[in-house]
Design a protein around this motif. Structure first.
Motif, PDB file in Angstrom:
ATOM      1  N   GLY A 173      50.114  28.807  21.188  1.00  9.17           N
ATOM      2  CA  GLY A 173      49.657  30.171  21.434  1.00  9.17           C
ATOM      3  C   GLY A 173      48.720  30.718  20.379  1.00  9.17           C
ATOM      4  N   MET A 174      48.150  29.854  19.553  1.00 11.47           N
ATOM      5  CA  MET A 174      47.242  30.340  18.517  1.00 11.47           C
ATOM      6  C   MET A 174      45.902  30.711  19.130  1.00 11.47           C
ATOM      7  SD  MET A 174      49.269  30.266  16.050  1.00 11.47           S
ATOM      8  CE  MET A 174      48.180  30.781  14.768  1.00 11.47           C
ATOM      9  N   GLY A 175      45.340  31.803  18.670  1.00 11.83           N
ATOM     10  CA  GLY A 175      44.057  32.249  19.199  1.00 11.83           C
ATOM     11  C   GLY A 175      44.248  33.131  20.414  1.00 11.83           C
ATOM     12  N   TYR A 176      43.144  33.622  20.943  1.00 17.32           N
ATOM     13  CA  TYR A 176      43.217  34.530  22.083  1.00 17.32           C
ATOM     14  C   TYR A 176      42.373  34.027  23.228  1.00 17.32           C
ATOM     15  CZ  TYR A 176      45.232  37.807  18.792  1.00 17.32           C
ATOM     16  OH  TYR A 176      46.042  38.401  17.870  1.00 17.32           O
ATOM     17  N   VAL A 177      42.852  34.263  24.426  1.00 15.08           N
ATOM     18  CA  VAL A 177      42.115  33.966  25.646  1.00 15.08           C
ATOM     19  C   VAL A 177      41.892  35.308  26.313  1.00 15.08           C
ATOM     20  CG1 VAL A 177      42.291  32.879  27.909  1.00 15.08           C
ATOM     21  CG2 VAL A 177      43.215  31.723  25.930  1.00 15.08           C
ATOM     22  N   ARG A 178      40.784  35.473  26.974  1.00 17.16           N
ATOM     23  CA  ARG A 178      40.544  36.721  27.701  1.00 17.16           C
ATOM     24  C   ARG A 178      40.364  36.416  29.172  1.00 17.16           C
ATOM     25  NH1 ARG A 178      39.367  41.350  25.375  1.00 17.16           N
ATOM     26  NH2 ARG A 178      38.112  41.970  27.128  1.00 17.16           N
ATOM     27  N   ALA A 179      40.669  37.391  29.982  1.00 17.40           N
ATOM     28  CA  ALA A 179      40.418  37.297  31.414  1.00 17.40           C
ATOM     29  C   ALA A 179      39.328  38.307  31.737  1.00 17.40           C
ATOM     30  CB  ALA A 179      41.683  37.623  32.193  1.00 17.40           C
ATOM     31  N   ALA A 180      38.481  37.982  32.687  1.00 14.68           N
ATOM     32  CA  ALA A 180      37.448  38.921  33.119  1.00 14.68           C
ATOM     33  C   ALA A 180      38.031  39.794  34.227  1.00 14.68           C
ATOM     34  CB  ALA A 180      36.235  38.153  33.635  1.00 14.68           C
ATOM     35  N   VAL A 181      37.685  41.055  34.219  1.00 14.97           N
ATOM     36  CA  VAL A 181      38.221  41.983  35.210  1.00 14.97           C
ATOM     37  C   VAL A 181      37.071  42.659  35.939  1.00 14.97           C
ATOM     38  CG1 VAL A 181      39.640  44.031  35.546  1.00 14.97           C
ATOM     39  CG2 VAL A 181      40.227  42.402  33.753  1.00 14.97           C
ATOM     40  N   LYS A 182      37.177  42.671  37.265  1.00 16.24           N
ATOM     41  CA  LYS A 182      36.180  43.337  38.098  1.00 16.24           C
ATOM     42  C   LYS A 182      36.914  44.289  39.023  1.00 16.24           C
ATOM     43  CE  LYS A 182      33.649  39.004  38.300  1.00 16.24           C
ATOM     44  NZ  LYS A 182      33.241  37.904  39.153  1.00 16.24           N
ATOM     45  N   SER A 183      36.429  45.502  39.136  1.00 16.98           N
ATOM     46  CA  SER A 183      37.066  46.474  40.015  1.00 16.98           C
ATOM     47  C   SER A 183      36.046  46.906  41.059  1.00 16.98           C
ATOM     48  CB  SER A 183      37.519  47.684  39.198  1.00 16.98           C
ATOM     49  OG  SER A 183      38.121  48.630  40.035  1.00 16.98           O
ATOM     50  N   ASP A 184      36.520  47.104  42.295  1.00 13.50           N
ATOM     51  CA  ASP A 184      35.584  47.600  43.304  1.00 13.50           C
ATOM     52  C   ASP A 184      35.299  49.071  43.010  1.00 13.50           C
ATOM     53  OD1 ASP A 184      37.847  48.892  44.147  1.00 13.50           O
ATOM     54  OD2 ASP A 184      37.893  48.019  46.147  1.00 13.50           O
ATOM     55  N   GLY A 185      34.320  49.600  43.648  1.00 13.72           N
ATOM     56  CA  GLY A 185      33.868  50.964  43.376  1.00 13.72           C
ATOM     57  C   GLY A 185      34.919  52.037  43.577  1.00 13.72           C
ATOM     58  N   ASP A 186      35.811  51.879  44.550  1.00  9.03           N
ATOM     59  CA  ASP A 186      36.792  52.929  44.820  1.00  9.03           C
ATOM     60  C   ASP A 186      38.116  52.718  44.084  1.00  9.03           C
ATOM     61  OD1 ASP A 186      37.876  50.827  46.222  1.00  9.03           O
ATOM     62  OD2 ASP A 186      37.734  51.773  48.190  1.00  9.03           O
ATOM     63  N   GLY A 187      38.245  51.662  43.284  1.00 10.77           N
ATOM     64  CA  GLY A 187      39.442  51.417  42.494  1.00 10.77           C
ATOM     65  C   GLY A 187      40.642  50.912  43.270  1.00 10.77           C
ATOM     66  N   LYS A 188      40.446  50.531  44.534  1.00 12.08           N
ATOM     67  CA  LYS A 188      41.573  50.066  45.343  1.00 12.08           C
ATOM     68  C   LYS A 188      41.850  48.581  45.171  1.00 12.08           C
ATOM     69  CE  LYS A 188      41.214  53.604  48.859  1.00 12.08           C
ATOM     70  NZ  LYS A 188      40.974  53.911  50.261  1.00 12.08           N
ATOM     71  N   THR A 189      40.882  47.828  44.661  1.00 16.02           N
ATOM     72  CA  THR A 189      41.070  46.396  44.464  1.00 16.02           C
ATOM     73  C   THR A 189      40.653  46.026  43.053  1.00 16.02           C
ATOM     74  OG1 THR A 189      40.605  45.977  46.793  1.00 16.02           O
ATOM     75  CG2 THR A 189      40.484  44.092  45.309  1.00 16.02           C
ATOM     76  N   LEU A 190      41.485  45.248  42.418  1.00 14.63           N
ATOM     77  CA  LEU A 190      41.211  44.771  41.075  1.00 14.63           C
ATOM     78  C   LEU A 190      41.156  43.253  41.142  1.00 14.63           C
ATOM     79  CD1 LEU A 190      41.033  45.937  38.188  1.00 14.63           C
ATOM     80  CD2 LEU A 190      43.471  45.518  37.982  1.00 14.63           C
ATOM     81  N   ARG A 191      40.047  42.672  40.712  1.00 14.53           N
ATOM     82  CA  ARG A 191      39.898  41.218  40.689  1.00 14.53           C
ATOM     83  C   ARG A 191      39.949  40.765  39.237  1.00 14.53           C
ATOM     84  NH1 ARG A 191      37.291  42.769  45.178  1.00 14.53           N
ATOM     85  NH2 ARG A 191      37.455  41.426  47.006  1.00 14.53           N
ATOM     86  N   VAL A 192      40.869  39.832  38.964  1.00 14.18           N
ATOM     87  CA  VAL A 192      41.052  39.335  37.600  1.00 14.18           C
ATOM     88  C   VAL A 192      40.711  37.848  37.608  1.00 14.18           C
ATOM     89  CG1 VAL A 192      42.670  39.069  35.684  1.00 14.18           C
ATOM     90  CG2 VAL A 192      42.899  41.015  37.247  1.00 14.18           C
ATOM     91  N   VAL A 193      39.699  37.483  36.835  1.00 11.25           N
ATOM     92  CA  VAL A 193      39.278  36.086  36.726  1.00 11.25           C
ATOM     93  C   VAL A 193      40.003  35.475  35.535  1.00 11.25           C
ATOM     94  CG1 VAL A 193      37.321  34.516  36.470  1.00 11.25           C
ATOM     95  CG2 VAL A 193      37.023  36.689  37.684  1.00 11.25           C
ATOM     96  N   VAL A 194      40.853  34.482  35.815  1.00  8.19           N
ATOM     97  CA  VAL A 194      41.662  33.858  34.763  1.00  8.19           C
ATOM     98  C   VAL A 194      41.163  32.435  34.482  1.00  8.19           C
ATOM     99  CG1 VAL A 194      43.717  35.269  35.155  1.00  8.19           C
ATOM    100  CG2 VAL A 194      43.400  33.195  36.484  1.00  8.19           C
ATOM    101  N   PRO A 195      41.353  31.951  33.242  1.00  7.49           N
ATOM    102  CA  PRO A 195      40.851  30.622  32.865  1.00  7.49           C
ATOM    103  C   PRO A 195      41.786  29.486  33.265  1.00  7.49           C
ATOM    104  CG  PRO A 195      41.793  31.687  30.963  1.00  7.49           C
ATOM    105  CD  PRO A 195      41.870  32.688  32.094  1.00  7.49           C
ATOM    106  N   ILE A 196      42.492  29.635  34.377  1.00 14.16           N
ATOM    107  CA  ILE A 196      43.375  28.596  34.903  1.00 14.16           C
ATOM    108  C   ILE A 196      43.215  28.562  36.422  1.00 14.16           C
ATOM    109  CG2 ILE A 196      45.111  28.705  33.056  1.00 14.16           C
ATOM    110  CD1 ILE A 196      46.767  30.542  34.859  1.00 14.16           C
ATOM    111  N   ALA A 197      43.651  27.485  37.043  1.00 13.43           N
ATOM    112  CA  ALA A 197      43.625  27.405  38.507  1.00 13.43           C
ATOM    113  C   ALA A 197      44.777  28.255  39.053  1.00 13.43           C
ATOM    114  CB  ALA A 197      43.789  25.957  38.957  1.00 13.43           C
TER     115      ALA A 197
END
Length: 185
Positions: free
Chosen positions: A107-131
């Motif tokens: 667990g050393m170090g940090y990983v980040r996930a990318a986050v995308k939200s649609d315009g109305d805030g009803k859907t949140l898409r999270v891009v993770v570095p794993i399948a």
């Protein structure tokens, strides 16, 4: 007589009465009653919570606010991907989320996930570095509950996770096992 002295005298007279009132009640040994009670968590957002799996399969929130102060969702998911902190592991908490490629299992170090939200805030898409396609239901619930705790939106948005294989998978935050908590997207 002063107030303090009167209170002391009243307490001195009350204690023996309370002890005498318990006479005749038989003592019992430890009574096994099964699993400890559960508490429904407040719905207020707390970005300092990561969700890990208890031995009985339930998800348990673990505060990590000592490592962050109102960070973004991508950073919070990155902390989840590191796995349970040492104290949580010692308490028997685990994860079903694999360590991201190129990252050590300690667990050393940090990983980040990318986050995308649609315009109305009803859907949140999270891009993770794993399948995400091979992830278990418990792993998807861990991701969803952690994301919802860190999302600063009300009502709770639909959460879609996008993995390295470019597949999109919906997840629902459900802290109890045995309930279908994710659906393929």
């Amino acid at each position: 007589m002063s107030r303090v002295r009167r209170a002391a005298v009243a307490a001195a007279l009350t204690v023996p009465l309370l002890l005498a009132g318990g006479c005749g009640i038989a003592t019992t040994g430890v009574v096994e009653s099964g699993r400890a009670g559960t508490v429904k968590l407040a719905t207020a957002t707390d970005p300092g919570l990561l969700y890990f799996i208890a031995p009985d399969g339930a998800l348990v929130p673990v505060p990590v606010s000592d490592r962050m102060r109102w960070p973004d969702l991508g950073f919070t998911i990155g902390l989840l991907l590191e796995g349970p902190p040492e104290a949580a592991r010692e308490a028997g908490l685990t994860t079903e989320i694999p360590v991201p490629p190129g990252k050590s299992a300690d667990g050393m170090g940090y990983v980040r996930a990318a986050v995308k939200s649609d315009g109305d805030g009803k859907t949140l898409r999270v891009v993770v570095p794993i399948a995400v396609e091979p992830l278990s239901g418990a792993a998807m619930r861990q991701l969803a509950c952690t994301a919802l705790a860190a999302a600063h939106t009300t009502p709770a948005p639909e959460i879609l996770f996008i993995g390295t294989e470019s597949k999109e998978r919906r997840a629902v935050c459900e802290t109890r096992p045995g309930i279908a908590a994710d659906q393929s997207g």
